[in-house]
Write a protein that holds these residues in place. Sequence first.
Motif, PDB file in Angstrom:
ATOM      1  N   UNK A   5       0.883  -0.892  -0.318  1.00 32.99           N
ATOM      2  CA  UNK A   5       0.105  -0.287   0.349  1.00 32.99           C
ATOM      3  C   UNK A   5       1.159   1.542   0.097  1.00 32.99           C
ATOM      4  N   UNK A   6       1.549   0.863   1.004  1.00 39.26           N
ATOM      5  CA  UNK A   6       2.862   2.405   0.680  1.00 39.26           C
ATOM      6  C   UNK A   6       3.696   2.573  -1.123  1.00 39.26           C
ATOM      7  N   UNK A   7       4.183   2.043  -1.190  1.00 38.82           N
ATOM      8  CA  UNK A   7       4.601   1.555  -2.569  1.00 38.82           C
ATOM      9  C   UNK A   7       3.605   1.737  -3.370  1.00 38.82           C
ATOM     10  N   UNK A   8       2.737   1.268  -3.710  1.00 38.53           N
ATOM     11  CA  UNK A   8       0.767   1.783  -4.640  1.00 38.53           C
ATOM     12  C   UNK A   8       0.844   3.384  -4.356  1.00 38.53           C
ATOM     13  N   UNK A   9       0.890   3.429  -3.199  1.00 37.63           N
ATOM     14  CA  UNK A   9       0.616   5.966  -3.466  1.00 37.63           C
ATOM     15  C   UNK A   9       1.855   6.175  -3.655  1.00 37.63           C
ATOM     16  N   UNK A  10       3.067   5.373  -2.932  1.00 47.04           N
ATOM     17  CA  UNK A  10       4.219   6.774  -3.094  1.00 47.04           C
ATOM     18  C   UNK A  10       4.215   6.620  -5.136  1.00 47.04           C
ATOM     19  N   UNK A  11       3.754   5.782  -5.358  1.00 47.51           N
ATOM     20  CA  UNK A  11       3.919   5.407  -6.352  1.00 47.51           C
ATOM     21  C   UNK A  11       3.333   6.397  -7.450  1.00 47.51           C
ATOM     22  N   UNK A  12       2.165   6.608  -6.788  1.00 49.22           N
ATOM     23  CA  UNK A  12       0.875   7.320  -7.085  1.00 49.22           C
ATOM     24  C   UNK A  12       1.379   8.417  -7.652  1.00 49.22           C
ATOM     25  N   UNK A  60      -5.021   6.217 -18.644  1.00 47.45           N
ATOM     26  CA  UNK A  60      -4.398   7.913 -18.151  1.00 47.45           C
ATOM     27  C   UNK A  60      -5.805   7.731 -17.297  1.00 47.45           C
ATOM     28  N   UNK A  61      -5.219   8.463 -15.917  1.00 48.18           N
ATOM     29  CA  UNK A  61      -6.083   8.803 -15.126  1.00 48.18           C
ATOM     30  C   UNK A  61      -6.120   9.717 -14.342  1.00 48.18           C
ATOM     31  N   UNK A  62      -7.016  10.499 -13.976  1.00 48.03           N
ATOM     32  CA  UNK A  62      -7.623  11.877 -14.250  1.00 48.03           C
ATOM     33  C   UNK A  62      -7.390  11.813 -12.991  1.00 48.03           C
ATOM     34  N   UNK A  63      -7.799  11.376 -11.726  1.00 46.61           N
ATOM     35  CA  UNK A  63      -7.501  11.485 -10.060  1.00 46.61           C
ATOM     36  C   UNK A  63      -6.471  10.596  -9.624  1.00 46.61           C
ATOM     37  N   UNK A  64      -6.809  11.233  -8.647  1.00 45.48           N
ATOM     38  CA  UNK A  64      -5.163  10.047  -7.466  1.00 45.48           C
ATOM     39  C   UNK A  64      -5.733   8.661  -7.081  1.00 45.48           C
ATOM     40  N   UNK A  65      -7.201   8.813  -6.422  1.00 46.32           N
ATOM     41  CA  UNK A  65      -8.379   7.704  -6.683  1.00 46.32           C
ATOM     42  C   UNK A  65      -7.887   6.644  -7.930  1.00 46.32           C
ATOM     43  N   UNK A  66      -8.027   7.225  -8.784  1.00 44.55           N
ATOM     44  CA  UNK A  66      -7.996   5.853  -9.952  1.00 44.55           C
ATOM     45  C   UNK A  66      -6.792   5.589 -10.566  1.00 44.55           C
ATOM     46  N   UNK A  67      -5.305   6.284 -10.262  1.00 44.99           N
ATOM     47  CA  UNK A  67      -4.390   6.261 -10.663  1.00 44.99           C
ATOM     48  C   UNK A  67      -3.434   4.715  -9.294  1.00 44.99           C
ATOM     49  N   UNK A  68      -4.437   5.139  -8.659  1.00 44.76           N
ATOM     50  CA  UNK A  68      -3.809   4.363  -7.099  1.00 44.76           C
ATOM     51  C   UNK A  68      -4.979   3.255  -7.349  1.00 44.76           C
ATOM     52  N   UNK A  69      -5.996   3.221  -7.752  1.00 48.74           N
ATOM     53  CA  UNK A  69      -6.703   1.613  -8.130  1.00 48.74           C
ATOM     54  C   UNK A  69      -5.524   0.908  -9.087  1.00 48.74           C
ATOM     55  N   UNK A  70      -5.552   1.770 -10.290  1.00 47.98           N
ATOM     56  CA  UNK A  70      -4.914   1.136 -11.396  1.00 47.98           C
ATOM     57  C   UNK A  70      -2.943   0.736 -10.992  1.00 47.98           C
ATOM     58  N   UNK A  71      -2.828   0.767 -10.516  1.00 52.47           N
ATOM     59  CA  UNK A  71      -1.183   0.612  -9.649  1.00 52.47           C
ATOM     60  C   UNK A  71      -1.770  -0.415  -8.619  1.00 52.47           C
ATOM     61  N   UNK A  72      -2.675  -0.435  -7.838  1.00 53.39           N
ATOM     62  CA  UNK A  72      -2.862  -2.004  -7.437  1.00 53.39           C
ATOM     63  C   UNK A  72      -3.379  -3.321  -8.065  1.00 53.39           C
ATOM     64  N   UNK A  73      -3.412  -2.693  -8.842  1.00 55.20           N
ATOM     65  CA  UNK A  73      -3.896  -3.820 -10.422  1.00 55.20           C
ATOM     66  C   UNK A  73      -2.725  -4.056 -10.781  1.00 55.20           C
ATOM     67  N   UNK A  74      -2.352  -3.294 -10.932  1.00 57.23           N
ATOM     68  CA  UNK A  74      -1.081  -3.695 -11.835  1.00 57.23           C
ATOM     69  C   UNK A  74       0.634  -3.620 -10.690  1.00 57.23           C
ATOM     70  N   UNK A  75       0.116  -3.837  -9.695  1.00 53.25           N
ATOM     71  CA  UNK A  75       1.888  -3.591  -9.210  1.00 53.25           C
ATOM     72  C   UNK A  75       2.598  -4.807  -9.283  1.00 53.25           C
TER      73      UNK A  75
END
Length: 210
Positions: free
Chosen positions: A98-105, A164-179
């Motif tokens: 979770x810390x990695x995903x949020x940091x990357x986002x 392409x993500x237009x919100x931080x929450x969508x970027x976090x969700x996408x990165x969680x899926x492809x982590x």
Amino acid sequence: MIFGDGVSRNVLAQWTNQGIRFSEDLETSMRLVQHEGGPCGVLAAIQAFVLKYLLFAPEESDNAVPNNLSNSGTRKEPENGCLVTDILQSLSEEEKSRSLVRSMSEILFLCGRNETAVIASLNILDCDLLESEKGSVDEVIAKAHESVSVESGSDLQKVLRVSTCTSLSSAIQKLENVLPIFRSRMGALLFLISALLSRGLILEIGKLPS
């Protein structure tokens, strides 16, 4: 743009064999592992944001370092240092991810001027195949990587998938899926591409010497 026309196979090997993953050693469990020179700048930036997230965002992490320690300045009593180390070492794999995903986002959104984040991943398998395969997700993706050979930019373009993500929450969700893909052997390169695309190629090209 990243490597130039005369890039050597050794340089490509450095970047195509570097995932973004934590050390398995307990004493260094919060450190990102670097195998070779080259991607150190990418890993260092992510590492800094991971520590910032864990040390200074306790409201977003159950096991983050307490405020009275993280705000105590550069000088800490020895026992405080030990406490910080104990807390970091006690984090679960889920909390580290979770810390990695949020940091990357956050990094990608900063690159995109807090408006967009572009996430580059690999089009090497679909979700249905991933669920049907036996073994861990990391093992399945590592097996899929065996058929991926990158000796030029055109080779990479064939397997690259961009979102392409237009919100931080969508970027976090996408990165969680492809982590798992970012943990795989091409993770550092994919994150570099994501940062460049988030920033905008026109802006980056404008910085190149004429």
